[in-house]
Design a protein around this motif. Structure first.
Motif, mmCIF file in Angstrom:
data_model
loop_
_atom_site.group_PDB
_atom_site.id
_atom_site.type_symbol
_atom_site.label_atom_id
_atom_site.label_comp_id
_atom_site.label_asym_id
_atom_site.label_seq_id
_atom_site.Cartn_x
_atom_site.Cartn_y
_atom_site.Cartn_z
ATOM 1 N N ALA A 286 0.896 -1.293 -0.078
ATOM 2 C CA ALA A 286 0.081 0.116 0.102
ATOM 3 C C ALA A 286 0.756 1.487 -0.107
ATOM 4 N N ARG A 287 1.786 1.288 0.909
ATOM 5 C CA ARG A 287 2.750 2.530 0.908
ATOM 6 C C ARG A 287 3.580 2.752 -0.157
ATOM 7 N N GLN A 288 3.921 1.513 -0.835
ATOM 8 C CA GLN A 288 4.614 1.465 -2.171
ATOM 9 C C GLN A 288 4.012 2.063 -2.997
ATOM 10 N N THR A 289 2.818 1.637 -3.254
ATOM 11 C CA THR A 289 1.505 2.318 -4.349
ATOM 12 C C THR A 289 1.787 3.693 -4.298
ATOM 13 N N LEU A 290 1.489 4.156 -2.870
ATOM 14 C CA LEU A 290 1.159 5.814 -2.651
ATOM 15 C C LEU A 290 2.613 6.449 -3.048
ATOM 16 N N LEU A 291 3.849 5.971 -2.655
ATOM 17 C CA LEU A 291 4.970 6.668 -3.082
ATOM 18 C C LEU A 291 5.314 6.557 -4.531
ATOM 19 N N GLN A 310 -8.321 3.351 -6.410
ATOM 20 C CA GLN A 310 -7.415 2.489 -5.732
ATOM 21 C C GLN A 310 -6.459 2.985 -4.813
ATOM 22 N N LEU A 311 -5.930 4.093 -4.783
ATOM 23 C CA LEU A 311 -5.108 4.737 -3.833
ATOM 24 C C LEU A 311 -6.009 4.977 -2.605
ATOM 25 N N ASN A 312 -7.221 5.490 -2.796
ATOM 26 C CA ASN A 312 -7.868 5.628 -1.469
ATOM 27 C C ASN A 312 -8.284 4.381 -0.729
ATOM 28 N N GLN A 313 -8.231 3.432 -1.510
ATOM 29 C CA GLN A 313 -8.544 2.053 -0.728
ATOM 30 C C GLN A 313 -7.245 1.765 0.164
ATOM 31 N N ARG A 314 -6.302 2.183 -0.462
ATOM 32 C CA ARG A 314 -5.138 1.718 0.480
ATOM 33 C C ARG A 314 -4.451 2.738 1.069
ATOM 34 N N LEU A 315 -5.171 4.109 1.134
ATOM 35 C CA LEU A 315 -4.441 5.288 1.774
ATOM 36 C C LEU A 315 -4.284 5.099 3.397
ATOM 37 N N ALA A 317 -3.899 2.183 5.001
ATOM 38 C CA ALA A 317 -2.846 1.333 5.478
ATOM 39 C C ALA A 317 -1.505 1.820 4.919
ATOM 40 N N ALA A 318 -1.331 2.826 3.979
ATOM 41 C CA ALA A 318 -0.178 3.288 3.543
ATOM 42 C C ALA A 318 0.411 4.176 4.596
ATOM 43 N N VAL A 319 -0.244 4.848 5.296
ATOM 44 C CA VAL A 319 0.080 5.867 6.126
ATOM 45 C C VAL A 319 -0.137 5.593 7.666
ATOM 46 N N ALA A 320 -0.579 4.259 7.898
ATOM 47 C CA ALA A 320 -0.550 3.898 9.359
ATOM 48 C C ALA A 320 0.538 4.275 10.386
ATOM 49 N N ASP A 321 1.906 3.830 9.713
ATOM 50 C CA ASP A 321 2.822 3.876 10.644
ATOM 51 C C ASP A 321 3.777 5.013 10.157
ATOM 52 N N VAL A 322 3.351 6.104 9.793
ATOM 53 C CA VAL A 322 4.225 7.284 9.133
ATOM 54 C C VAL A 322 3.785 8.401 9.868
ATOM 55 N N THR A 323 5.030 9.039 10.510
ATOM 56 C CA THR A 323 4.702 10.430 11.339
ATOM 57 C C THR A 323 5.343 11.432 10.507
ATOM 58 N N LEU A 324 4.773 12.708 10.524
ATOM 59 C CA LEU A 324 5.212 13.990 10.167
ATOM 60 C C LEU A 324 5.851 14.911 11.130
ATOM 61 N N LEU A 325 6.934 14.884 11.278
ATOM 62 C CA LEU A 325 7.182 15.921 12.263
ATOM 63 C C LEU A 325 8.004 17.178 11.848
ATOM 64 N N GLU A 326 7.211 18.234 12.256
ATOM 65 C CA GLU A 326 7.657 19.452 11.715
ATOM 66 C C GLU A 326 7.907 20.533 12.879
ATOM 67 N N ALA A 327 9.392 20.603 13.293
ATOM 68 C CA ALA A 327 9.732 21.224 14.532
ATOM 69 C C ALA A 327 10.123 22.773 14.275
#
Length: 984
Positions: A286-291, A310-315, A317-327
């Motif tokens: 899922a993340r590979q498809t998104l990237l 297709q992307l919405n179906q996997r979105l 799962a694709a970002v489940a373990d992704v964190t965006l840190l903006e310090a």
């Protein structure tokens, strides 16, 4: 063809090792030992060696592992080839060539001679590029074809010098030494020819290389064609759609992650589908498809809409373990990363990999991890130039070369390596005294070198002379135009003499950094003959450039087994449970191509050099590899040095795509907000040292406005007129200066400012008045200019500053003389810079003092009092409100005969003369009824000082500041930044 690939996100080393033993594990031990495995760098060598050992399952003989980049330096390969030229000798020879070229062209047309070391370094990089691509110096003429700017025409004329003299110079080296990239290419060409004619019987495997380097791609293409050859590509996306592969090439979309593979596929005549799978893993589809979609080249991003369902179906799962840190800043970013690492290894027992293109950010992270006793396995190292011995050596060169400023001198004298041993404490005491007496002394002539110390006591004088004596041989060598070897020898001697001994060894050469610095200095002594016998133009800059080529890699005492910091390039074969991509800002990751001072982009293309944008494609590949980890933190700082930053292009693309998918579902964009929410949750864990603005207000009581009430006996009773004005504006400053006796220290390196300029202007006008007491000359303006030149030559050391202040005097000179003619028509000067005092009526033991800039005796029998201002004069409103009372108080002193040598005279008029140097040249505020306003102003001053006789009256800070932005010398002492004026 035996070309294999592993998809992005696969644990490359582990998967490669499993596949290796599946293919070769059944061979006899001696045949396994014959297998040659070539990897990209030393980090890959370590990781793959460990993975092969771990996956072996039993005691086995290991294959031979070597680094591709080190083949050229192997003396046993192509032993008939000349050796590689010493990089330092090459840089010194190129520096000499560049200096000769700049002298011929003229520094006004090209660059100053001091830029020669930097230009020589960039020229060495260009020669390496040409050697790597197999482009001979004779082909440089191609770059001159067609039209080009005049600047490039002058640059190309230098290539005639390079083409003519560089081969001759290279032949003078040991056995006609080759450039490092030239020898690497020659060795690989020999191997390609040898293996093409007679392939080795043992297997040859190249693992973890993208083939983006021309010479490596040559070797990979040959190995892939061999019967026993195996090439395993990292992060190869076999499922990339064909419409993307179409524009993915070095000429169309070099910034795409798969672009580095296009050259290799072209050499082999293969299609992406011809690349075989080394293992069966396909992690995180899922993340590979998104990237894959987010990193599409711009011409084919129309597929985002067609793939939206297709992307919405996997979105999710694709970002489940992704964190965006903006310090908010790199400091905060490093602190949050350290917290995330600590959580991962202590709570979840995960392996953590921190990737950064920014070495400074990596060092911040290491420092933050040290708070928690975590020492990472650091492969980035740091430049030798930033180590204590290197800084010490550089400061010695700067101060000896002169003129050095107070900051450099103070840094050298206070450096931890100077005067080590039993005399260290006495040394620091002398440094403190010298800094206060000399380096922080105001004056327009200060800060131009190792200034003398005439007020020193005998011990201090001996100490100071020892510093001068230690630097003198190097100073003489630099100023005497001696050769580089003699300058370097003097540099070494000065460092050893200044540093003192530790255990019988000079302190500067101790520890790992000192040993590396010592080796560098010895190499410089040996290589100095390559520079020739001519004097060194800018030794300090040349030396700094040589140090920048050296990396200090200090192995940790006990690095944590599950925390690693490395560059993205090194991480292509590494893996971890949590990968932190740090510094994801444009210009950092990806690093933008640097400007080539020698060739324009069209010129590079004509020569056949690879486009500089190739580095962006490699950075994109590394980003994709890292972002496919099981758990990912995408980290950036929103500001750098106070300026807003631009997110990395990949973050921007990812955010645009995800927000577009949210809107496609007719929902508010919230997915990216969720990623940021995880980063904000980490930010909240920052302890108060990282967020003092918030934490102090929450954890500590806020400072209140101070109200010091010293005893009456300690309160000043004799005040100058300027102190009276200060008491109106900022009583706390009077308390700090007159009662606590705290004098503000001038900052180190603080150059001449408006105060020094005012003193010079006052000296000019005082001399002018004294020389014209009997009347103005025929040409008073010429006299004023003559006096200005004399005063400036005596008082101002800097020629540039003399010209600047001379121009200012010239701008107000005409206006001043015109007004002076009018003033002389009304009277004549009778005193300049005269001191006076008077007792205040009604206040026993209270006295005010003043120094009047000028007092005139008018023809009417009265007096006029004038005060010169180097800037704008006070306005009538400021005078009425009591902010400026100098003239009224001076008139009161004059009225009672308080000025030395002057009788009691009533003052009729006064004027603040502002010599602004702008507009007409000046501006003045005239007071026409000075005597009539004396009672009013004396009453105000008496009332003010009467209040401070009582201990009930505190010395409050900033009671009468005209503007909140006005600064005071003691604001830090009153902690104004904390109570912030809200209590006023």
């Amino acid at each position: 063809m035996t070309l294999f690939g592993l998809p992005p996100g696969v644990r490359f080393a582990e998967t490669f090792a499993i596949g290796f033993w599946e293919r070769f594990g059944g061979l006899p031990p001696h045949e396994i030992a014959d297998i040659l495995v070539l990897v990209n760098n030393q980090r890959a060598l370590r990781v793959i060696t460990d993975a092969l050992a771990g996956a072996a399952g039993q005691a086995r003989l290991m294959p031979r592992l070597r680094v591709v980049a080190e083949l050229g330096s192997d003396p046993l390969l192509a032993s008939d080839l000349p050796p590689s030229i010493d990089p330092m000798r090459r840089e010194l020879r190129l520096t000499r060539l560049v200096e000769a070229f700049l002298r011929r062209e003229g520094s006004d047309r090209m660059a100053p001679l001091s830029a020669a070391p930097d230009l020589a370094r960039s020229l060495a990089n260009l020669l390496d590029e040409c050697d790597e691509a197999g482009i001979g110096l004779e082909t440089l003429d191609r770059a001159t074809e067609g039209e080009h700017a005049e600047h490039w025409g002058r640059t190309l004329s230098f290539f005639e010098v390079i083409r003519t003299f560089w081969p001759q110079i290279a032949m003078e080296e040991e056995a006609g030494a080759l450039g490092p990239k030239a020898r690497q290419r020659a060795v690989i060409e020999r191997l390609v020819e040898q293996w093409g004619n007679q392939p080795p019987e043992h297997p040859v495997v190249i693992a973890g290389s993208t083939g983006s380097v021309e010479t490596t791609a040559m070797l990979m293409a040959m190995v892939a064609k061999m019967p026993n050859g195996f090439v395993v590509l990292p992060g190869f996306d076999r499922e990339l759609p064909q419409d993307v592969w179409g524009p993915v090439s070095e000429s169309v979309a070099p910034e795409h992650p798969q672009a580095p593979f296009s050259t290799l596929l072209g050499k082999l005549g293969l299609q992406p589908s011809d690349v075989r799978q080394w293992g069966s893993d396909r992690p995180l589809p899922a993340r590979q498809t998104l990237l894959r979609q987010a990193l599409r080249p711009a011409p084919v991003t129309d597929a985002w809409y067609s793939e939206a369902d297709q992307l919405n179906q996997r979105l999710k799962a694709a970002v489940a373990d992704v964190t965006l840190l903006e310090a908010p800043s790199p400091r905060h970013e490093a602190g949050v990363i350290a917290i995330a690492v600590r959580q991962a290894i202590e709570v979840s027992q995960k392996r953590v990999l921190i990737l950064s293109q920014d070495a400074a950010l990596a060092r911040r992270v290491i420092a933050e991890l040290d708070r928690y006793g975590i020492e990472p396995d650091d492969s980035l190292g740091r430049p030798l130039s930033q180590s204590p011995p290197a800084v010490f050596l550089r400061l010695i060169a700067d101060v000896a070369a002169g003129p050095a400023g107070p900051v450099e001198i103070a840094a050298l004298l206070a450096h931890p390596l100077i005067n080590q041993g039993e005399h260290r404490q006495a040394h620091l005491s002398h440094v403190k005294a010298y800094e206060a007496a000399v380096l922080r002394r105001r004056g327009v002539a200060s800060g131009v070198g190792l200034a003398p110390w005439p007020e020193a006591d005998p011990d201090e004088a001996v100490w100071f002379q020892s510093i001068v004596d230690a630097l003198q041989p190097l100073t003489s060598a630099l100023r005497g135009g001696l050769s580089l070897d003699r300058v370097a020898a003097a540099h070494i001697a000065a460092a050893e003499r200044l540093s003192g001994d530790v255990g019988g060894e000079p302190a500067v050469w101790t520890a790992d950094a000192g040993a590396l610095a010592a080796r560098l200095m010895q190499r410089l002594l040996v290589a100095a003959d390559a520079f020739g016998a001519d004097p060194v133009v800018d030794y300090a800059r040349l030396f700094l450039g040589l140090m920048r080529n050296e990396e200090l890699r200090q192995p940790g005492q006990s690095p944590h087994p599950r925390v690693t910091i490395m560059s993205p390039r090194e991480s292509r074969v590494a893996s971890a449970d949590l990968v932190i991509l740090a510094g994801l800002n444009e210009g950092t990751w990806p690093q933008l191509p640097s400007a080539d001072p020698w060739l324009s982009r069209p010129m590079r293309a004509k020569l056949g050099l690879v486009p500089q944008e190739r580095v962006v494609g490699l950075a994109a590949h590394d980003f994709l590899q890292a972002a496919m980890a099981p758990e990912v933190i995408l980290s950036r700082a929103t500001k750098q040095d106070g300026a807003p930053t631009i997110p990395s292009r990949w973050l921007t693309r990812l955010e645009i795509l995800i927000d577009g998918l949210d809107r496609y579902r007719a929902e508010e964009p919230k997915t990216i907000a969720g990623l940021r929410g995880r980063g904000d949750a980490l930010l909240k864990h920052l302890i108060w040292p990282h967020r003092p603005d918030q934490a102090l207000s929450e954890m500590l009581p806020r400072a209140v406005r101070p109200e010091p009430r010293p005893p009456v006996a300690s309160r000043p009773r004799r005040l100058s007129v300027t102190t009276v004005e200060r008491l109106v504006r900022d009583p706390y400053a009077v308390y700090a200066r007159r009662i606590l006796r705290l004098e503000p220290m001038d900052p180190l390196g603080d150059g001449p400012d408006y105060r020094d300029r005012g003193q010079v202007i006052h000296a000019v006008l005082e001399a002018f008045s004294e020389q014209t007491l009997t009347g103005l000359p025929v040409d008073p303006h010429a006299l004023l200019e003559k006096i200005a030149d004399e005063v400036l030559s005596q008082e101002v050391a800097s020629p540039a500053l003399r010209r600047t202040w001379r121009a200012r005097i010239a701008r107000f000179g005409r206006w001043f003389i015109a007004e002076e003619v009018r003033r002389r028509a009304e009277g004549r000067p009778i005193a300049t810079e005269v001191s006076g005092r008077m007792d205040l009526p009604g206040l026993p033991d209270h006295q005010i003092t003043a120094i009047a800039d000028r007092i005139d005796h008018l023809h009417s029998g009265l007096a006029a009092v004038y005060d010169y201002k180097a800037g704008e004069p006070p306005s009538e409103k400021q005078i009425d409100r009591g902010f400026n009372q100098q003239l009224h108080l001076q008139a009161a002193i004059l009225a009672v005969g308080g000025f030395e040598g002057l009788p009691a005279l009533p003052a009729d008029i006064g004027a603040y003369i502002g010599l602004t140097g702008s507009g007409e040249g000046g501006r003045q505020t005239v007071i026409t009824n000075l005597s009539g306003e004396l009672d009013k102003h004396l009453g105000q001053v008496t009332q003010l000082l009467s209040a401070y006789i009582s201990t009930e009256t505190p010395y409050l800070p900033r009671t009468g500041m005209e503007k909140r932005s006005d600064g005071g010398a003691y604001d830090h002492l009153s902690r104004f930044g904390e109570w912030g004026g809200s209590d006023v």
